[in-house]
Each structure stands twice: as C-alpha cells, then as structure tokens.
Design a protein around this motif. Structure first.
Motif, PDB file in Angstrom:
ATOM      1  N   GLU A   1     -23.736 -88.746 -32.578  1.00  0.00           N
ATOM      2  CA  GLU A   1     -23.012 -89.062 -33.325  1.00  0.00           C
ATOM      3  C   GLU A   1     -22.652 -88.045 -34.242  1.00  0.00           C
ATOM      4  O   GLU A   1     -20.677 -88.274 -33.780  1.00  0.00           O
ATOM      5  N   VAL A   2     -21.709 -87.263 -34.257  1.00  0.00           N
ATOM      6  CA  VAL A   2     -21.315 -85.454 -34.911  1.00  0.00           C
ATOM      7  C   VAL A   2     -20.460 -85.591 -33.257  1.00  0.00           C
ATOM      8  O   VAL A   2     -19.639 -85.013 -33.223  1.00  0.00           O
TER       9      VAL A   2
ATOM     10  N   ALA B   1     -23.754 -75.500 -40.534  1.00  0.00           N
ATOM     11  CA  ALA B   1     -24.189 -77.454 -41.154  1.00  0.00           C
ATOM     12  C   ALA B   1     -25.421 -78.027 -40.440  1.00  0.00           C
ATOM     13  O   ALA B   1     -26.890 -77.162 -39.499  1.00  0.00           O
ATOM     14  N   SER B   2     -26.376 -78.486 -41.875  1.00  0.00           N
ATOM     15  CA  SER B   2     -27.881 -79.130 -41.052  1.00  0.00           C
ATOM     16  C   SER B   2     -27.973 -80.447 -40.887  1.00  0.00           C
ATOM     17  O   SER B   2     -27.276 -81.214 -41.291  1.00  0.00           O
ATOM     18  N   VAL B   3     -28.632 -80.840 -39.918  1.00  0.00           N
ATOM     19  CA  VAL B   3     -28.693 -82.675 -39.831  1.00  0.00           C
ATOM     20  C   VAL B   3     -30.683 -82.690 -39.942  1.00  0.00           C
ATOM     21  O   VAL B   3     -30.787 -82.041 -38.880  1.00  0.00           O
ATOM     22  N   VAL B   4     -31.315 -83.570 -40.639  1.00  0.00           N
ATOM     23  CA  VAL B   4     -32.006 -84.361 -40.831  1.00  0.00           C
ATOM     24  C   VAL B   4     -32.760 -85.090 -40.589  1.00  0.00           C
ATOM     25  O   VAL B   4     -31.430 -85.698 -40.590  1.00  0.00           O
ATOM     26  N   SER B   5     -33.904 -85.517 -40.171  1.00  0.00           N
ATOM     27  CA  SER B   5     -34.477 -87.137 -39.703  1.00  0.00           C
ATOM     28  C   SER B   5     -35.956 -87.203 -40.263  1.00  0.00           C
ATOM     29  O   SER B   5     -36.139 -86.169 -39.597  1.00  0.00           O
ATOM     30  N   CYS B   6     -35.615 -88.326 -40.673  1.00  0.00           N
ATOM     31  CA  CYS B   6     -37.318 -88.470 -40.855  1.00  0.00           C
ATOM     32  C   CYS B   6     -37.342 -89.900 -41.196  1.00  0.00           C
ATOM     33  O   CYS B   6     -36.462 -91.376 -41.599  1.00  0.00           O
ATOM     34  N   ARG B   7     -38.628 -90.656 -41.746  1.00  0.00           N
ATOM     35  CA  ARG B   7     -39.040 -92.286 -41.522  1.00  0.00           C
ATOM     36  C   ARG B   7     -38.885 -92.819 -42.779  1.00  0.00           C
ATOM     37  O   ARG B   7     -37.772 -93.540 -43.291  1.00  0.00           O
ATOM     38  N   ARG B   8     -38.692 -91.336 -44.106  1.00  0.00           N
ATOM     39  CA  ARG B   8     -38.887 -92.205 -45.147  1.00  0.00           C
ATOM     40  C   ARG B   8     -38.653 -91.309 -46.339  1.00  0.00           C
ATOM     41  O   ARG B   8     -37.087 -91.042 -47.308  1.00  0.00           O
TER      42      ARG B   8
ATOM     43  N   VAL C   1     -20.730 -76.945 -44.220  1.00  0.00           N
ATOM     44  CA  VAL C   1     -19.669 -78.002 -44.002  1.00  0.00           C
ATOM     45  C   VAL C   1     -20.524 -78.765 -44.815  1.00  0.00           C
ATOM     46  O   VAL C   1     -21.455 -79.265 -43.970  1.00  0.00           O
ATOM     47  N   PRO C   2     -19.459 -79.269 -45.543  1.00  0.00           N
ATOM     48  CA  PRO C   2     -19.334 -80.838 -46.643  1.00  0.00           C
ATOM     49  C   PRO C   2     -19.623 -82.345 -45.780  1.00  0.00           C
ATOM     50  O   PRO C   2     -19.502 -82.099 -44.596  1.00  0.00           O
ATOM     51  N   SER C   3     -20.023 -83.013 -46.123  1.00  0.00           N
ATOM     52  CA  SER C   3     -19.812 -84.432 -45.565  1.00  0.00           C
ATOM     53  C   SER C   3     -20.545 -85.386 -47.226  1.00  0.00           C
ATOM     54  O   SER C   3     -19.670 -84.552 -48.161  1.00  0.00           O
ATOM     55  N   GLN C   4     -20.479 -87.054 -46.806  1.00  0.00           N
ATOM     56  CA  GLN C   4     -20.155 -87.788 -47.866  1.00  0.00           C
ATOM     57  C   GLN C   4     -21.585 -87.342 -48.551  1.00  0.00           C
ATOM     58  O   GLN C   4     -21.726 -88.004 -49.667  1.00  0.00           O
ATOM     59  N   TYR C   5     -22.052 -86.907 -48.208  1.00  0.00           N
ATOM     60  CA  TYR C   5     -23.841 -87.585 -48.635  1.00  0.00           C
ATOM     61  C   TYR C   5     -24.685 -85.864 -48.016  1.00  0.00           C
ATOM     62  O   TYR C   5     -24.420 -85.729 -46.985  1.00  0.00           O
ATOM     63  N   TRP C   6     -25.827 -86.402 -48.212  1.00  0.00           N
ATOM     64  CA  TRP C   6     -27.320 -84.988 -47.462  1.00  0.00           C
ATOM     65  C   TRP C   6     -27.312 -85.598 -45.903  1.00  0.00           C
ATOM     66  O   TRP C   6     -26.925 -86.568 -45.958  1.00  0.00           O
TER      67      TRP C   6
ATOM     68  N   GLN D   1     -22.966 -92.677 -40.600  1.00  0.00           N
ATOM     69  CA  GLN D   1     -21.335 -92.483 -41.261  1.00  0.00           C
ATOM     70  C   GLN D   1     -21.219 -91.031 -41.766  1.00  0.00           C
ATOM     71  O   GLN D   1     -20.432 -90.207 -41.706  1.00  0.00           O
ATOM     72  N   THR D   2     -22.273 -90.750 -42.350  1.00  0.00           N
ATOM     73  CA  THR D   2     -22.714 -89.115 -42.669  1.00  0.00           C
ATOM     74  C   THR D   2     -22.280 -88.004 -41.755  1.00  0.00           C
ATOM     75  O   THR D   2     -21.582 -87.067 -41.642  1.00  0.00           O
TER      76      THR D   2
END
Length: 203
Positions: A18-19, A110-117, A139-144, A163-164
């Motif tokens: 998506e990025v 920048a970091s991107v993480v994926s989790c179940r919950r 680099v910032p975004s609108q949320y973590w 969207q983030t």
C-alpha cells in the motif's frame, strides 16, 4: 522496504505494498526486499565491521548494506511476535545498522508493523530506535503505522490501517522532494561532532 516477515506475500507485505502504490503515484520508486526464511546470525560484537566496513557474516546484511548507498529512505516491516518485531528480523537489523551506521545518516526511516490484535506499538517503538540512534529523520503518519489481521484479506479490510500506510507514503514523498529542493539550493548537510561515548562506571 525490508519485509521482515517469513511470509513473502502476507500481511506485512500487504501493508508495504500500500505504501509502494502511493509512492509510485507520487513519482517515487521503491523496492520491497523479501528476506526469506534462512537462519540469521545475531551480532557477536566482534567489531570486525569497524575495520572492514562490512559484517563478518557475509549474508543478506552485506547485500542490503550495499543497496543502501542507492536509496534515500528505508522502511522496516515486521509482524508482531510476543509484543515485539520478528526476532530473526531484529538479529539482521542489529548487524545491519551497526556495520552500516555511516551509510544511514540523513536517510529517512519509517516502520510498519502487522498484528492480529495487540503488541503493535511496542514493536513499532523497537524498530524506530534503529533510526533514532543513527541520525535518520523518522517519517510521520496519522497514527502508529500498524495494520491488523491474520491474512492479507483481513488487512485489506482494515480501512484505517491502509489509510495510515498511504499517509506515511504521502509524507515520505513530500520529505524526499523537500530534500531534493534543499540539495538544489546547495543547502549543507548537518555537521556532527565526533561521537562521545560515556560509560557510567568509573575507577
């Protein structure tokens, strides 16, 4: 972008993609590097890299280090395991950032993480420390920068998470263009003092 998940086309890849799509729409080229599932050595603190400029273990770390000279930004993507990033990925990053610190300064991170919950913010914080200790603007975004789900299909339903990712890409593209404008205007890069190491135990 480094995909630190053992699943090549999984949730982490979906977020990074998506990025990548948003960056491409802004005229920014990117590459998602899948790190595979082979075992990765952890850092042994041998400090050989200080003499040779590369890690003593000649694996993906050195190959990625060479690529860093051609890139202006680095995005780290990882699934969340027990409230932290993939341990194998961290072993690779410990060696990459230690042996290639001189190549990192001034590049955006920048970091991107994926989790179940849960556990996303702790994993996100852990990854961002690599940037903050190497003079890399984050680099910032609108949320973590996190997405949720147990499959790529789930991630594609996470409207806020996606969207983030797009906002992250939007900000990165803007920052890269600002950097290019600064270079065109012959703005000088920061000049750093020689690094001081203070130990807390004295004789």
């Amino acid at each position: 972008m480094l995909n630190g998940s053992p699943h090549e086309g999984g949730c982490t890849f979906t977020a990074l993609s998506e990025v990548a799509i948003q960056l491409r729409e802004r005229g920014i080229e990117s590459e998602i590097v899948y790190l595979g599932t082979d075992p990765v050595y952890g850092c042994t603190a041998c400090r050989s890299c200080m003499k040779t400029g590369k890690c003593i273990f000649d694996d993906r770390v050195n190959a990625i280090s060479q690529k860093m000279e051609d890139f202006d930004a680095l995005i780290l993507g990882s699934p969340v395991y027990y409230g932290g990033p993939n341990g194998r990925f961290c072993a690779l990053l410990d060696r990459l950032f230690y042996s290639s610190a001189g190549k990192m300064k001034g590049k955006y991170g920048a970091s991107v993480v994926s989790c179940r919950r849960g556990g996303a913010t702790a994993a996100f914080d852990r990854l961002n420390k690599y940037f903050l200790m190497n003079n890399m603007p984050v680099v910032p975004s609108q949320y973590w920068n996190q997405v949720h789900g147990t499959s790529p299909e789930d991630v594609l339903k996470d409207a806020e998470g996606l969207q983030t990712m797009r906002t992250l890409a939007e900000n990165l593209a803007w920052m890269l263009k600002l950097k290019m404008a600064g270079e065109s205007a012959r703005m000088t890069e920061p000049e750093y003092e020689a690094k001081v190491m203070t130990n807390f135990i004295r004789k």
